[in-house]
Scaffold this motif. Structure first.
Motif, PDB file in Angstrom:
ATOM      1  N   PRO A   1      37.728  30.446  48.522  1.00 15.72           N
ATOM      2  CA  PRO A   1      38.887  31.167  49.052  1.00 15.72           C
ATOM      3  C   PRO A   1      38.629  32.667  49.146  1.00 15.72           C
ATOM      4  N   ASP A   2      39.404  33.321  49.989  1.00 15.74           N
ATOM      5  CA  ASP A   2      39.287  34.763  50.205  1.00 15.74           C
ATOM      6  C   ASP A   2      40.015  35.498  49.076  1.00 15.74           C
ATOM      7  N   ILE A   3      39.318  35.634  47.952  1.00 10.23           N
ATOM      8  CA  ILE A   3      39.870  36.285  46.764  1.00 10.23           C
ATOM      9  C   ILE A   3      38.859  37.319  46.289  1.00 10.23           C
ATOM     10  N   THR A   4      39.343  38.463  45.869  1.00  8.80           N
ATOM     11  CA  THR A   4      38.477  39.506  45.330  1.00  8.80           C
ATOM     12  C   THR A   4      38.743  39.645  43.839  1.00  8.80           C
ATOM     13  N   VAL A   5      37.660  39.659  43.045  1.00 10.65           N
ATOM     14  CA  VAL A   5      37.773  39.828  41.597  1.00 10.65           C
ATOM     15  C   VAL A   5      36.881  40.983  41.155  1.00 10.65           C
ATOM     16  N   LYS A   6      37.190  41.533  39.993  1.00  7.68           N
ATOM     17  CA  LYS A   6      36.363  42.601  39.419  1.00  7.68           C
ATOM     18  C   LYS A   6      35.452  42.021  38.357  1.00  7.68           C
ATOM     19  N   THR A   7      34.214  42.492  38.346  1.00 13.44           N
ATOM     20  CA  THR A   7      33.270  42.068  37.317  1.00 13.44           C
ATOM     21  C   THR A   7      33.479  42.896  36.059  1.00 13.44           C
ATOM     22  N   ALA A   8      32.802  42.508  34.993  1.00 16.02           N
ATOM     23  CA  ALA A   8      32.883  43.261  33.738  1.00 16.02           C
ATOM     24  C   ALA A   8      32.362  44.683  33.911  1.00 16.02           C
ATOM     25  N   GLN A   9      31.467  44.875  34.889  1.00  9.26           N
ATOM     26  CA  GLN A   9      30.906  46.201  35.142  1.00  9.26           C
ATOM     27  C   GLN A   9      31.754  47.013  36.117  1.00  9.26           C
ATOM     28  N   GLY A  10      32.876  46.457  36.561  1.00 10.29           N
ATOM     29  CA  GLY A  10      33.784  47.176  37.445  1.00 10.29           C
ATOM     30  C   GLY A  10      33.510  47.016  38.929  1.00 10.29           C
ATOM     31  N   GLU A  11      32.487  46.236  39.293  1.00 10.78           N
ATOM     32  CA  GLU A  11      32.220  46.013  40.712  1.00 10.78           C
ATOM     33  C   GLU A  11      33.131  44.897  41.221  1.00 10.78           C
TER      34      GLU A  11
ATOM     35  N   LYS B   1      43.334  38.375  22.681  1.00 13.76           N
ATOM     36  CA  LYS B   1      42.773  38.215  21.334  1.00 13.76           C
ATOM     37  C   LYS B   1      41.445  37.465  21.393  1.00 13.76           C
ATOM     38  N   PHE B   2      41.402  36.415  22.209  1.00 13.58           N
ATOM     39  CA  PHE B   2      40.173  35.633  22.336  1.00 13.58           C
ATOM     40  C   PHE B   2      39.047  36.495  22.900  1.00 13.58           C
ATOM     41  N   ILE B   3      39.340  37.252  23.961  1.00  9.46           N
ATOM     42  CA  ILE B   3      38.326  38.102  24.602  1.00  9.46           C
ATOM     43  C   ILE B   3      37.836  39.173  23.628  1.00  9.46           C
ATOM     44  N   ALA B   4      38.755  39.785  22.882  1.00 13.67           N
ATOM     45  CA  ALA B   4      38.375  40.815  21.914  1.00 13.67           C
ATOM     46  C   ALA B   4      37.479  40.241  20.812  1.00 13.67           C
ATOM     47  N   LYS B   5      37.776  39.033  20.390  1.00 12.35           N
ATOM     48  CA  LYS B   5      37.008  38.389  19.324  1.00 12.35           C
ATOM     49  C   LYS B   5      35.666  37.857  19.836  1.00 12.35           C
ATOM     50  N   ASN B   6      35.574  37.572  21.138  1.00 13.99           N
ATOM     51  CA  ASN B   6      34.385  36.971  21.743  1.00 13.99           C
ATOM     52  C   ASN B   6      33.937  37.785  22.955  1.00 13.99           C
ATOM     53  N   PRO B   7      33.241  38.880  22.757  1.00 14.11           N
ATOM     54  CA  PRO B   7      32.846  39.744  23.877  1.00 14.11           C
ATOM     55  C   PRO B   7      31.664  39.171  24.677  1.00 14.11           C
ATOM     56  N   TYR B   8      31.921  38.135  25.419  1.00 12.01           N
ATOM     57  CA  TYR B   8      30.875  37.496  26.220  1.00 12.01           C
ATOM     58  C   TYR B   8      30.462  38.401  27.380  1.00 12.01           C
ATOM     59  N   PRO B   9      29.220  38.249  27.867  1.00 16.04           N
ATOM     60  CA  PRO B   9      28.688  39.153  28.893  1.00 16.04           C
ATOM     61  C   PRO B   9      29.065  38.780  30.329  1.00 16.04           C
ATOM     62  N   PHE B  10      30.271  38.315  30.509  1.00 14.62           N
ATOM     63  CA  PHE B  10      30.731  38.003  31.854  1.00 14.62           C
ATOM     64  C   PHE B  10      32.158  38.472  32.043  1.00 14.62           C
ATOM     65  N   SER B  11      32.651  38.326  33.251  1.00 17.15           N
ATOM     66  CA  SER B  11      33.961  38.865  33.614  1.00 17.15           C
ATOM     67  C   SER B  11      35.080  37.891  33.274  1.00 17.15           C
ATOM     68  N   PHE B  12      36.154  38.436  32.715  1.00 15.11           N
ATOM     69  CA  PHE B  12      37.359  37.660  32.452  1.00 15.11           C
ATOM     70  C   PHE B  12      38.449  38.131  33.406  1.00 15.11           C
ATOM     71  N   VAL B  13      39.116  37.178  34.027  1.00 12.86           N
ATOM     72  CA  VAL B  13      40.216  37.478  34.942  1.00 12.86           C
ATOM     73  C   VAL B  13      41.419  36.660  34.495  1.00 12.86           C
ATOM     74  N   LYS B  14      42.564  37.294  34.371  1.00 12.26           N
ATOM     75  CA  LYS B  14      43.799  36.581  34.021  1.00 12.26           C
ATOM     76  C   LYS B  14      44.524  36.198  35.304  1.00 12.26           C
ATOM     77  N   ASP B  15      44.734  34.911  35.507  1.00  9.15           N
ATOM     78  CA  ASP B  15      45.441  34.412  36.686  1.00  9.15           C
ATOM     79  C   ASP B  15      46.932  34.320  36.344  1.00  9.15           C
ATOM     80  N   SER B  16      47.563  35.481  36.166  1.00 10.08           N
ATOM     81  CA  SER B  16      48.929  35.528  35.644  1.00 10.08           C
ATOM     82  C   SER B  16      49.956  34.868  36.554  1.00 10.08           C
ATOM     83  N   ASP B  17      49.731  34.875  37.865  1.00 15.23           N
ATOM     84  CA  ASP B  17      50.694  34.247  38.776  1.00 15.23           C
ATOM     85  C   ASP B  17      50.227  32.888  39.311  1.00 15.23           C
ATOM     86  N   GLY B  18      49.051  32.439  38.892  1.00 15.21           N
ATOM     87  CA  GLY B  18      48.543  31.131  39.306  1.00 15.21           C
ATOM     88  C   GLY B  18      47.975  31.093  40.711  1.00 15.21           C
TER      89      GLY B  18
END
Length: 167
Positions: free
Chosen positions: A34-44, A102-119
């Motif tokens: 789908p035509d969706i834009t997301v931000k990476t952990a590095q801000g790109e 809380k999960f992200i803070a406790k587990n700083p994995y080297p990839f991007s996390f995106v919250k799909d707040s509206d689904g």
């Protein structure tokens, strides 16, 4: 009568071979991302329908044992391929934002996390409801792997290697 039957059989074989050729060479496989834009952990920013490098989109939830189990393995995959590959972990809209943070803070994995707040991200990927669900997107925007359940790391690793032959 026998000649007509063999000619019809030959035509049928040609039609089936042509269809198989079309489906394997010219079709989009599992469809376009789908035509969706997301931000990476590095801000790109990455436009998922034109990512320019392989991207694994992984829908997850903090209440999903399989999701939590596969996270360290996803991190290893991201580290293995480095910046030639992107991994986006999309938390489901039903997962409380505070719990996700809380999960992200406790587990700083080297990839991007995106919250799909509206689904809307889950909806764009065909109405994802179950976690984990993953989609591997090729650099041209085609979805080349899709799975409900934990990622098959051997298959995904091989597909990423084929899309990035210089690794």
């Amino acid at each position: 009568m026998n000649k007509i039957g063999s000619k019809l059989f030959g035509i049928l074989v040609l039609v089936l071979l042509g269809t198989l050729l079309y489906l394997t060479v010219f079709s989009d496989g599992l469809g376009k991302a789908p035509d969706i834009t997301v931000k990476t952990a590095q801000g790109e920013t990455i436009q998922l329908n034109k990512p320019m490098k392989p991207v694994l989109v992984n829908f997850w939830a903090t209440t999903c044992p399989g999701c939590i189990t596969e996270m360290p393995h996803l991190a290893q995959m991201k580290q293995k391929f480095g910046d030639k590959f992107e991994l986006v972990a999309v938390s489901m809209n039903y997962d409380p934002a505070e719990q996700v943070q809380k999960f992200i803070a406790k587990n700083p994995y080297p990839f991007s996390f995106v919250k799909d707040s509206d689904g809307k991200i889950a909806e764009a990927f065909g109405g994802v409801l179950l976690t984990p669900t993953s989609f591997l997107i090729a650099p041209n925007g085609n979805i080349v792997y899709q799975k409900i359940g934990e990622v098959d790391f051997d298959i995904v690793t091989e597909r990423i290697k084929k899309m990035t032959p210089d690794l």
